[in-house]
Design a protein around this motif. Structure first.
Motif, short mmCIF file in Angstrom:
data_model
loop_
_atom_site.label_atom_id
_atom_site.label_comp_id
_atom_site.label_asym_id
_atom_site.label_seq_id
_atom_site.Cartn_x
_atom_site.Cartn_y
_atom_site.Cartn_z
N ALA A 55 0.84 -1.31 -0.25
CA ALA A 55 0.08 0.02 -0.01
C ALA A 55 0.86 1.17 -0.02
O ALA A 55 0.40 2.27 -0.70
CB ALA A 55 -0.75 0.10 1.22
N ILE A 56 1.87 1.17 0.72
CA ILE A 56 2.85 2.58 0.91
C ILE A 56 3.55 2.73 -0.49
O ILE A 56 3.60 3.56 -0.89
CB ILE A 56 3.95 2.11 1.90
CG1 ILE A 56 3.20 2.19 3.45
CG2 ILE A 56 4.97 3.29 1.71
CD1 ILE A 56 4.12 1.94 4.41
N GLY A 57 3.98 1.67 -1.05
CA GLY A 57 4.47 1.70 -2.27
C GLY A 57 3.68 2.07 -3.51
O GLY A 57 4.18 2.86 -4.26
N PHE A 202 -4.76 -7.15 -3.98
CA PHE A 202 -5.56 -6.28 -4.33
C PHE A 202 -6.14 -5.05 -3.60
O PHE A 202 -5.98 -4.04 -3.87
CB PHE A 202 -6.77 -7.15 -4.98
CG PHE A 202 -8.04 -6.37 -5.62
CD1 PHE A 202 -7.87 -6.06 -6.83
CD2 PHE A 202 -8.91 -6.13 -4.81
CE1 PHE A 202 -8.85 -5.09 -7.08
CE2 PHE A 202 -9.99 -5.35 -5.15
CZ PHE A 202 -9.92 -4.88 -6.43
N TRP A 203 -6.21 -5.82 -2.46
CA TRP A 203 -6.81 -4.70 -1.41
C TRP A 203 -5.80 -3.94 -0.89
O TRP A 203 -6.07 -2.49 -0.51
CB TRP A 203 -7.67 -5.28 -0.36
CG TRP A 203 -8.85 -5.99 -0.65
CD1 TRP A 203 -9.28 -7.20 -0.78
CD2 TRP A 203 -10.06 -5.23 -1.14
NE1 TRP A 203 -10.69 -7.42 -1.39
CE2 TRP A 203 -11.14 -6.20 -1.38
CE3 TRP A 203 -10.34 -3.77 -1.44
CZ2 TRP A 203 -12.32 -5.75 -2.18
CZ3 TRP A 203 -11.57 -3.39 -1.90
CH2 TRP A 203 -12.49 -4.54 -2.16
N ALA A 204 -4.54 -3.99 -0.76
CA ALA A 204 -3.38 -3.62 -0.47
C ALA A 204 -3.25 -2.31 -1.67
O ALA A 204 -3.06 -1.06 -1.21
CB ALA A 204 -2.24 -4.14 -0.09
N THR A 205 -3.39 -2.94 -2.60
CA THR A 205 -3.13 -1.79 -3.92
C THR A 205 -4.30 -0.74 -3.89
O THR A 205 -4.45 0.47 -4.11
CB THR A 205 -3.34 -2.46 -5.09
OG1 THR A 205 -2.11 -3.47 -5.14
CG2 THR A 205 -3.33 -1.52 -6.29
N ILE A 206 -5.72 -1.24 -3.68
CA ILE A 206 -6.76 -0.19 -3.66
C ILE A 206 -6.47 0.65 -2.15
O ILE A 206 -7.08 1.93 -2.40
CB ILE A 206 -7.89 -0.84 -3.02
CG1 ILE A 206 -8.43 -1.76 -4.35
CG2 ILE A 206 -9.06 -0.13 -2.77
CD1 ILE A 206 -8.84 -1.21 -5.81
N ALA A 207 -5.88 0.40 -1.19
CA ALA A 207 -5.80 1.11 0.01
C ALA A 207 -4.64 2.22 -0.52
O ALA A 207 -4.85 3.36 -0.24
CB ALA A 207 -5.35 0.47 1.04
N PHE A 319 3.79 9.03 3.95
CA PHE A 319 4.95 8.21 3.27
C PHE A 319 4.66 8.22 1.79
O PHE A 319 5.64 8.25 1.19
CB PHE A 319 4.62 6.70 3.90
CG PHE A 319 5.57 5.92 4.65
CD1 PHE A 319 6.84 5.76 3.92
CD2 PHE A 319 5.39 5.30 5.57
CE1 PHE A 319 7.91 5.19 4.46
CE2 PHE A 319 6.40 4.72 6.16
CZ PHE A 319 7.72 4.46 5.77
N ALA A 320 3.55 8.64 1.30
CA ALA A 320 3.35 8.62 -0.12
C ALA A 320 4.10 9.82 -0.84
O ALA A 320 4.67 9.64 -1.77
CB ALA A 320 1.86 8.78 -0.26
#
Length: 352
Positions: A55-57, A202-207, A319-320
């Motif tokens: 998610a951070i990445g 998938f859900w980490a990507t959505i976050a 972080f983003a």
């Protein structure tokens, strides 16, 4: 568009969309800060921590792609407009993590649980929101300012890893952020468990993308609207207080991104809990548990304000944009949570 919807309402709509994405990630993808820490410390599973890394990445890549396209300006980001206070990051992060362990959830996790019918989380949300405002503009505001003074950031040397490396190497800060984000995402897939965890990926990507929508959406409103709204992304400390204030004073106040974000998480979590068949009303039956949750929520609210963000605010949004304080605060949150969990599970007695 601005003829029929105000800037602040449009910012709230941006927050709502990203909040729904985060709420769904929590309920359907088990995306949770405290849960990830507990799994790593007591179950030997790093899957959910790797979800955080993804998610951070993703958030880093998406946000810096927007910077490369000049859709957003790093100097407008709320985290980069103030200088970094390392002491505040450490102390605030430790307080937040410890309070999170005591209450059993962070602000984001409490919203996700409340969306599933958990009334215990409702108490956490209220107390944390009020506690945050006690430190922002309430009785403890003067003490916070005295102990953790704030100063404006140097616009020629932003408190960002990408900006700092850019000055040293001559590379574009946007390109540096994209590269670092890609490296982080790739590092998360070095285990077979993560490579096979398609749903979690998938859900980490959505976050992560939810964070990008926040930065990009508020930047667009700031650029094209008429009000000087902040360029921000999701965090769940002060916005909980904003939500309480809006419910009480909506006739004399405006919506904002944070209020939309809070509502979005509730809606997303509610939809997710219905989809999974997990929605049910729950309440606290143990006064000792309620006392612990209230105390933990109060500590979380104070800690989040001192650290300038919560587990989502610092752990994803800051972080983003590669804010200096993000990794320090996140590690402090993990350490504080580990301390709180040990107290709850085994106490502080020395092992024989």
């Amino acid at each position: 568009m601005f003829d029929w919807i105000s800037d602040t309402s449009l910012a709230a709509l941006v927050g709502l969309i990203g909040g729904v994405m985060l709420g769904l990630s929590a309920r359907l993808g088990r995306f949770c800060t405290l849960g990830a820490i507990e799994d790593a410390l007591y179950a030997g599973s790093f899957l959910r921590l790797r979800m955080w890394g993804i998610a951070i990445g993703v958030a880093m890549i998406g946000t810096h792609v927007l910077m490369a396209a000049e859709t957003i300006q790093a100097a407008d980001a709320v985290y980069l407009r103030l200088g970094w206070n390392p002491i505040a990051s450490v102390i605030g992060g430790l307080m937040f993590g410890y309070g999170m362990a005591l209450s059993g959830n962070c602000g984001f996790g409490a919203l996700a649980r409340l969306g599933g019918g958990d009334l215990r989380a409702f108490v956490i949300v209220l107390v944390m929101g009020v506690s945050a405002y006690v430190a922002i503009s309430g009785p403890l505001a003067w003490l916070r300012v005295m102990l953790f003074p704030e100063s404006a950031a140097d616009p020629t040397a932003l408190p960002s890893v990408a900006d700092g490396l850019g000055r040293v190497t001559g590379m574009s800060p946007a390109l540096i952020g994209i590269i670092l984000g890609a490296v982080l995402v790739a590092a998360m897939f070095t285990t077979k468990e993560m490579r096979r965890a398609h749903k979690e990926t998938f859900w980490a990507t959505i976050a992560g993308l939810a964070i990008v929508t926040g930065w990009g959406g508020t930047a667009w409103v700031l650029e094209n609207g008429f009000a000087a709204i902040p360029m921000e992304s999701h965090t769940f400390s002060a916005p909980l207080g904003d939500m309480v204030l809006y419910l009480m004073t909506s006739s004399g106040s405006n919506l904002n991104f944070g209020v939309g974000s809070v509502v979005g998480v509730l809606v997303g979590a509610f939809i997710g809990s219905l989809f999974k068949g997990h929605f049910r009303w729950e309440a606290c039956e143990d006064p000792r548990e309620l006392k612990r949750q209230i105390g933990g929520a109060a500590i979380m609210g104070l800690g989040a304000v001192i650290a300038f963000g919560c587990s989502i605010g610092q752990g994803l949004s800051a972080f983003a944009i590669l804010y200096y304080g993000a990794p320090v605060t996140f590690l402090a949150i993990v350490a504080g949570a580990a301390l709180g969990l040990r107290q709850l599970i085994s106490g502080f007695a020395i092992a024989e």
